[in-house]
Design a protein around this motif. Structure first.
Motif, PDB file in Angstrom:
ATOM      1  N   UNK A  37       0.872  -1.177   0.000  1.00  0.00           N
ATOM      2  CA  UNK A  37       0.000   0.000   0.000  1.00  0.00           C
ATOM      3  C   UNK A  37       0.910   1.228   0.000  1.00  0.00           C
ATOM      4  N   UNK A  38       0.914   1.938  -1.124  1.00  0.00           N
ATOM      5  CA  UNK A  38       1.795   3.092  -1.272  1.00  0.00           C
ATOM      6  C   UNK A  38       1.167   4.354  -0.683  1.00  0.00           C
ATOM      7  N   UNK A  39       1.988   5.266  -0.137  1.00  0.00           N
ATOM      8  CA  UNK A  39       1.482   6.608   0.178  1.00  0.00           C
ATOM      9  C   UNK A  39       0.999   7.285  -1.105  1.00  0.00           C
ATOM     10  N   UNK A  40       0.049   8.166  -1.012  1.00  0.00           N
ATOM     11  CA  UNK A  40      -0.460   8.798  -2.225  1.00  0.00           C
ATOM     12  C   UNK A  40       0.577   9.715  -2.856  1.00  0.00           C
ATOM     13  N   UNK A  41       1.594  10.138  -2.081  1.00  0.00           N
ATOM     14  CA  UNK A  41       2.620  11.041  -2.613  1.00  0.00           C
ATOM     15  C   UNK A  41       3.743  10.299  -3.334  1.00  0.00           C
ATOM     16  N   UNK A  42       3.674   8.964  -3.415  1.00  0.00           N
ATOM     17  CA  UNK A  42       4.768   8.188  -3.981  1.00  0.00           C
ATOM     18  C   UNK A  42       5.062   8.604  -5.421  1.00  0.00           C
ATOM     19  N   UNK A  66       2.475 -13.424  -6.905  1.00  0.00           N
ATOM     20  CA  UNK A  66       1.285 -12.586  -7.011  1.00  0.00           C
ATOM     21  C   UNK A  66       1.153 -11.711  -5.792  1.00  0.00           C
ATOM     22  N   UNK A  67      -0.064 -11.194  -5.562  1.00  0.00           N
ATOM     23  CA  UNK A  67      -0.308 -10.339  -4.413  1.00  0.00           C
ATOM     24  C   UNK A  67      -1.263  -9.217  -4.769  1.00  0.00           C
ATOM     25  N   UNK A  68      -1.049  -8.042  -4.172  1.00  0.00           N
ATOM     26  CA  UNK A  68      -1.959  -6.922  -4.414  1.00  0.00           C
ATOM     27  C   UNK A  68      -1.213  -5.615  -4.200  1.00  0.00           C
ATOM     28  N   UNK A  69      -1.507  -4.623  -5.005  1.00  0.00           N
ATOM     29  CA  UNK A  69      -0.887  -3.304  -4.893  1.00  0.00           C
ATOM     30  C   UNK A  69      -1.972  -2.241  -4.949  1.00  0.00           C
ATOM     31  N   UNK A  70      -1.909  -1.277  -4.017  1.00  0.00           N
ATOM     32  CA  UNK A  70      -2.867  -0.177  -4.017  1.00  0.00           C
ATOM     33  C   UNK A  70      -2.196   1.061  -3.448  1.00  0.00           C
ATOM     34  N   UNK A  71      -2.943   2.149  -3.323  1.00  0.00           N
ATOM     35  CA  UNK A  71      -2.388   3.405  -2.855  1.00  0.00           C
ATOM     36  C   UNK A  71      -3.383   4.090  -1.927  1.00  0.00           C
ATOM     37  N   UNK A  94      12.109   0.690  -5.344  1.00  0.00           N
ATOM     38  CA  UNK A  94      11.580  -0.433  -4.563  1.00  0.00           C
ATOM     39  C   UNK A  94      11.641  -1.716  -5.380  1.00  0.00           C
ATOM     40  N   UNK A  95      11.201  -1.657  -6.619  1.00  0.00           N
ATOM     41  CA  UNK A  95      11.167  -2.849  -7.466  1.00  0.00           C
ATOM     42  C   UNK A  95      12.567  -3.341  -7.799  1.00  0.00           C
ATOM     43  N   UNK A 118      -5.534   7.004  -0.133  1.00  0.00           N
ATOM     44  CA  UNK A 118      -6.282   8.090  -0.741  1.00  0.00           C
ATOM     45  C   UNK A 118      -6.057   9.438  -0.097  1.00  0.00           C
ATOM     46  N   UNK A 119      -5.267   9.493   0.999  1.00  0.00           N
ATOM     47  CA  UNK A 119      -5.016  10.790   1.612  1.00  0.00           C
ATOM     48  C   UNK A 119      -3.544  10.926   1.984  1.00  0.00           C
ATOM     49  N   UNK A 120      -3.113  12.168   2.135  1.00  0.00           N
ATOM     50  CA  UNK A 120      -1.711  12.488   2.385  1.00  0.00           C
ATOM     51  C   UNK A 120      -1.301  12.059   3.798  1.00  0.00           C
ATOM     52  N   UNK A 121      -0.033  11.661   3.919  1.00  0.00           N
ATOM     53  CA  UNK A 121       0.536  11.391   5.232  1.00  0.00           C
ATOM     54  C   UNK A 121       0.427   9.965   5.718  1.00  0.00           C
ATOM     55  N   UNK A 122      -0.106   9.078   4.919  1.00  0.00           N
ATOM     56  CA  UNK A 122      -0.233   7.686   5.323  1.00  0.00           C
ATOM     57  C   UNK A 122       1.054   6.928   5.014  1.00  0.00           C
ATOM     58  N   UNK A 123       1.345   5.874   5.767  1.00  0.00           N
ATOM     59  CA  UNK A 123       2.637   5.200   5.628  1.00  0.00           C
ATOM     60  C   UNK A 123       2.657   4.172   4.503  1.00  0.00           C
ATOM     61  N   UNK A 124       3.860   3.886   4.040  1.00  0.00           N
ATOM     62  CA  UNK A 124       4.080   2.746   3.161  1.00  0.00           C
ATOM     63  C   UNK A 124       3.877   1.467   3.970  1.00  0.00           C
ATOM     64  N   UNK A 125       3.109   0.531   3.442  1.00  0.00           N
ATOM     65  CA  UNK A 125       2.890  -0.757   4.088  1.00  0.00           C
ATOM     66  C   UNK A 125       3.311  -1.870   3.136  1.00  0.00           C
ATOM     67  N   UNK A 126       4.204  -2.730   3.613  1.00  0.00           N
ATOM     68  CA  UNK A 126       4.692  -3.859   2.812  1.00  0.00           C
ATOM     69  C   UNK A 126       4.409  -5.138   3.585  1.00  0.00           C
TER      70      UNK A 126
END
Length: 259
Positions: free
Chosen positions: A26-31, A56-61, A39-40, A63-71
């Protein structure tokens, strides 16, 4: 890379071979595109280093500023001939071994957060640990019980002791420390923090004493640092830390708690 290697450590500690990865991000929206590419690149390097396939897996971002990167990584592996080496097989009389050195993960985190200049190797260990992959087949062959050290040596030793319903005696002066960890201690550092800080991603295991000479010889042939730090004695699910005189040492903490 750290998220990959932390999972490789778990698989290797079971005497198994890492095989596949499911990746959730889950990427920060500012990525930026450049950050995603970096990263890749790191991910691809480690998939190649450890012979892993991205399944496989899942990738998303966010929707608001200031949220952390989650891996989040889920890794699969193939067990050795005996099946996975559990935490529950240690028996009275077994020798207790650890790979690598202890404390550099915690020390590296402190150095990174506090801008300590004297610990570059420890900082690298914190960021990119090196689980002892070369020992995988020997863990499968010789270990009676095994787990990786992520919560801290003492905390994870207690996990093994409880699962095996034994007491582990750890000789505090036998625990292997890096040159930088020794430098930290010589400048007034606290040994208890090194032993309980976690993020080591080394392996703690018990081995039947009749096998220790062969085990150590084969580990040396694989250039794996291996240290005997204690033994398994009678008792019920506890860890006793001893000084040179054989006296019990009390530590203020045991390690990281997940809850």
């Amino acid at each position: 890379q750290k998220s990959v290697r932390a999972n490789v450590s778990d698989i290797v500690a079971k005497g198994a071979s890492p095989k596949g990865v499911m990746l959730g991000v889950v990427w920060p929206c500012e990525v930026t595109e450049g950050q995603i590419q970096a990263f890749m690149t790191g991910l691809a390097d480690d998939l190649g280093r450890y012979g892993l396939s991205l399944l496989g897996g899942d990738t998303t971002r966010h929707g608001k500023v200031g949220m952390p990167l989650t891996v989040s990584i889920t890794m699969t592996g193939i067990s050795g001939a005996r099946g996975p080496v559990l935490r529950s097989g240690a028996t009275v009389g077994d020798a207790l071994f650890v790979t690598g050195t202890i404390g550099n993960g915690w020390l590296g985190l402190q150095a990174a957060e506090k801008n300590w200049p004297d610990y570059p190797a420890a900082t690298e260990t914190y960021l990119r640990p090196t689980p002892p992959v070369a020992l995988r087949s020997l863990i499968d062959q010789f270990a009676t019980a095994s787990l990786d050290i992520s919560d801290g040596l003492i905390a994870d030793a207690r996990h093994l002791a409880k699962a095996s319903n034994v007491t582990l005696e750890i000789e505090i002066d036998s625990v292997p420390l890096s040159v930088e960890a020794q430098h930290y201690l010589s400048n007034g550092g606290d040994l208890a923090l090194l032993l309980t800080g976690g993020d080591d991603y080394q392996v703690l295991m018990s081995v039947n004493t009749s096998d220790t000479d062969e085990f150590c010889s084969l580990a040396a042939a694989e250039n794996v640092k291996l240290t005997r730090i204690g033994q398994v004695v009678g008792g019920e699910g506890s860890v006793s830390v001893l000084n040179k005189k054989g006296e019990a040492v009390t530590l203020d903490r045991s390690g990281f708690s997940h809850f």
